[in-house]
Design a protein around this motif. Structure first.
Motif, short mmCIF file in Angstrom:
data_model
loop_
_atom_site.label_atom_id
_atom_site.label_comp_id
_atom_site.label_asym_id
_atom_site.label_seq_id
_atom_site.Cartn_x
_atom_site.Cartn_y
_atom_site.Cartn_z
N GLY A 38 0.87 -1.23 -0.02
CA GLY A 38 -0.01 0.07 0.03
C GLY A 38 0.88 1.40 0.07
N SER A 39 0.22 2.45 0.67
CA SER A 39 0.78 3.66 0.39
C SER A 39 0.79 4.24 1.87
CB SER A 39 0.34 4.47 -0.68
OG SER A 39 0.30 4.05 -2.04
N GLY A 40 1.62 5.36 1.97
CA GLY A 40 1.58 6.08 3.30
C GLY A 40 2.25 7.34 2.96
N GLY A 131 -0.52 4.54 -4.70
CA GLY A 131 -0.41 3.71 -5.71
C GLY A 131 1.17 3.39 -6.29
N ASP A 132 1.15 2.79 -7.30
CA ASP A 132 2.53 2.41 -7.81
C ASP A 132 3.31 3.58 -8.41
OD1 ASP A 132 2.27 -0.41 -7.01
OD2 ASP A 132 1.41 -1.04 -9.06
N ASN A 133 2.41 4.64 -9.25
CA ASN A 133 3.05 5.60 -9.62
C ASN A 133 3.12 6.89 -9.12
OD1 ASN A 133 0.62 6.25 -10.48
ND2 ASN A 133 0.92 5.80 -12.48
N GLY A 134 2.39 6.89 -8.20
CA GLY A 134 2.07 8.11 -7.25
C GLY A 134 1.22 9.36 -8.04
N GLU A 135 0.64 8.83 -9.44
CA GLU A 135 0.05 9.81 -10.16
C GLU A 135 -1.27 10.40 -9.42
OE1 GLU A 135 -2.31 10.19 -14.57
OE2 GLU A 135 -1.03 8.36 -13.79
N PRO A 136 -1.39 11.87 -9.27
CA PRO A 136 -2.63 12.32 -8.75
C PRO A 136 -3.94 11.95 -9.40
CG PRO A 136 -1.55 13.98 -9.81
CD PRO A 136 -0.55 12.92 -9.90
N VAL A 137 -4.85 11.62 -8.89
CA VAL A 137 -6.31 11.16 -9.34
C VAL A 137 -7.38 12.16 -8.63
CG1 VAL A 137 -8.03 9.26 -9.25
CG2 VAL A 137 -5.58 8.65 -9.48
N GLY A 165 -3.41 -0.49 -4.81
CA GLY A 165 -2.06 0.09 -4.05
C GLY A 165 -2.08 1.77 -3.46
N MET A 166 -3.44 2.29 -3.56
CA MET A 166 -3.54 3.55 -3.26
C MET A 166 -3.96 3.64 -1.60
SD MET A 166 -5.57 6.56 -5.48
CE MET A 166 -4.52 7.47 -6.41
N SER A 167 -4.61 2.56 -1.16
CA SER A 167 -4.66 2.53 0.19
C SER A 167 -3.45 3.05 1.12
CB SER A 167 -5.19 0.98 0.63
OG SER A 167 -6.42 0.86 0.21
N GLY A 168 -3.86 3.93 1.90
CA GLY A 168 -2.77 4.35 2.97
C GLY A 168 -2.24 5.41 2.32
N PHE A 178 -2.98 18.44 3.12
CA PHE A 178 -3.40 17.22 3.66
C PHE A 178 -4.79 17.16 4.27
CE2 PHE A 178 -3.42 13.84 6.76
CZ PHE A 178 -3.21 12.55 6.07
N LEU A 179 -5.58 16.24 3.83
CA LEU A 179 -7.30 16.01 4.26
C LEU A 179 -7.25 14.69 4.79
CD1 LEU A 179 -9.12 17.50 1.16
CD2 LEU A 179 -8.34 18.62 3.32
N GLY A 180 -6.51 13.74 4.47
CA GLY A 180 -6.59 12.45 5.31
C GLY A 180 -6.18 11.34 4.48
N ILE A 181 -6.23 10.06 4.99
CA ILE A 181 -5.58 8.76 4.54
C ILE A 181 -6.85 7.88 3.79
CG2 ILE A 181 -4.76 6.67 5.23
CD1 ILE A 181 -2.75 8.60 5.34
N LEU A 182 -6.44 7.78 2.46
CA LEU A 182 -7.32 6.98 1.65
C LEU A 182 -7.56 5.35 2.32
CD1 LEU A 182 -5.58 7.95 -1.72
CD2 LEU A 182 -7.82 8.91 -0.59
N CYS A 183 -8.66 4.90 2.36
CA CYS A 183 -9.17 3.57 3.05
C CYS A 183 -9.80 2.59 2.06
CB CYS A 183 -9.67 3.64 4.30
SG CYS A 183 -8.62 4.73 5.70
N GLY A 184 -10.53 3.04 1.18
CA GLY A 184 -11.34 2.18 0.37
C GLY A 184 -12.31 2.83 -0.54
N ALA A 185 -12.78 2.20 -1.37
CA ALA A 185 -13.85 2.57 -2.42
C ALA A 185 -14.77 1.70 -2.67
CB ALA A 185 -13.24 3.12 -3.58
N ASP A 186 -15.91 1.89 -2.98
CA ASP A 186 -17.06 0.86 -3.34
C ASP A 186 -17.19 0.95 -4.78
OD1 ASP A 186 -18.38 2.98 -4.12
OD2 ASP A 186 -20.05 2.82 -2.51
N GLU A 187 -17.83 -0.06 -5.33
CA GLU A 187 -18.19 -0.14 -6.70
C GLU A 187 -18.55 1.15 -7.54
OE1 GLU A 187 -21.85 -1.34 -4.51
OE2 GLU A 187 -19.54 -2.00 -4.48
N GLU A 188 -19.34 1.87 -6.79
CA GLU A 188 -19.72 3.17 -7.21
C GLU A 188 -18.88 4.64 -7.24
OE1 GLU A 188 -23.31 4.13 -4.83
OE2 GLU A 188 -24.53 2.54 -6.00
N GLY A 189 -17.56 4.35 -6.66
CA GLY A 189 -16.48 5.17 -6.75
C GLY A 189 -16.42 6.20 -5.39
#
Length: 213
Positions: A38-40, A131-137, A165-168, A178-189
């Motif tokens: 994951g990430s941090g 994630g693997d490349n750190g590209e902003p989404v 790989g974006m979790s964390g 900084f606003l917070g740590i990414l934890c997960g997403a559902d199928e609706e985004g």
């Protein structure tokens, strides 16, 4: 594979890096715990150590050591770890003696601003890094404070597309706050983020527990 400095710090050639991207990139790390990756984000530092924050579930398969890869590709073992009991956040400390001066001086703790966080509104633009490349989404705020059943806690809810790989990793304003740590997403985004305010509370609690000196 663990990300290198090239994959973490650079974006595809068709998108020009902004100063904010470059600054945030200095705050991103990759984390490997067992067979989970994951990430941090580098949250803070002192003379002796760096404090890294990630999503607690990234460490679920931790059987021994937790490996942290810094923006320049340097990879070391976390010196100490505390996982919060009441939210999906974990704190890792890395001893600066494990890093070259060039490595830790090239890092930059995330920029925080409680007033900016508290004034967050629905539909505000947000960028997610990790994630693997750190590209902003790109993402936008759905609700700045809502109870999320899956995580059994109040969270910041975004609409966006998390990549593997974006979790964390971190959610940031367009100005790189900084606003917070990414934890997960559902199928609706819908993306669940542990808010900065909760991270600060948990950090205060963790300060009373053993940590590197």
């Amino acid at each position: 594979t663990v990300a290198t400095s090239e994959t973490m710090a650079e974006l595809p050639s068709e998108r020009k890096l902004t100063e904010t991207d470059l600054r945030v990139g200095k705050s991103l790390v990759r984390i490997q715990a067992g067979d989970l990756q994951g990430s941090g984000v580098i949250y803070d530092e002192n003379e002796d150590s760096m404090l890294i924050v990630t999503a607690g579930h990234v460490l679920d398969h931790n059987m021994s050591e937790i490996l942290v890869t810094f923006p320049d590709g340097t990879r070391v073992t976390a010196d100490s770890v505390i996982t919060a009991a009441d939210c999906d956040v974990a704190f890792l400390w890395v001893d600066k003696t494990e890093l070259s001066e060039e490595t830790w001086k090239a890092c930059l703790p995330v920029q925080t601003d409680r007033e900016v966080f508290d004034s967050l509104k629905e539909y505000e633009d947000v960028w997610m890094y990790g994630g693997d490349n750190g590209e902003p989404v790109y993402a936008f705020v759905v609700d700045p404070w809502i109870y999320v059943e899956d995580f059994e806690q109040y969270m910041l809810l975004l609409q966006g597309l998390m990549v593997p790989g974006m979790s964390g990793g971190g959610a940031f304003t367009e100005d790189g706050v900084f606003l917070g740590i990414l934890c997960g997403a559902d199928e609706e985004g819908k993306v669940a983020v542990v808010p900065y305010s909760i991270i600060e509370t948990e950090r205060t609690a963790s300060a009373s527990q053993p940590a590197p000196t």
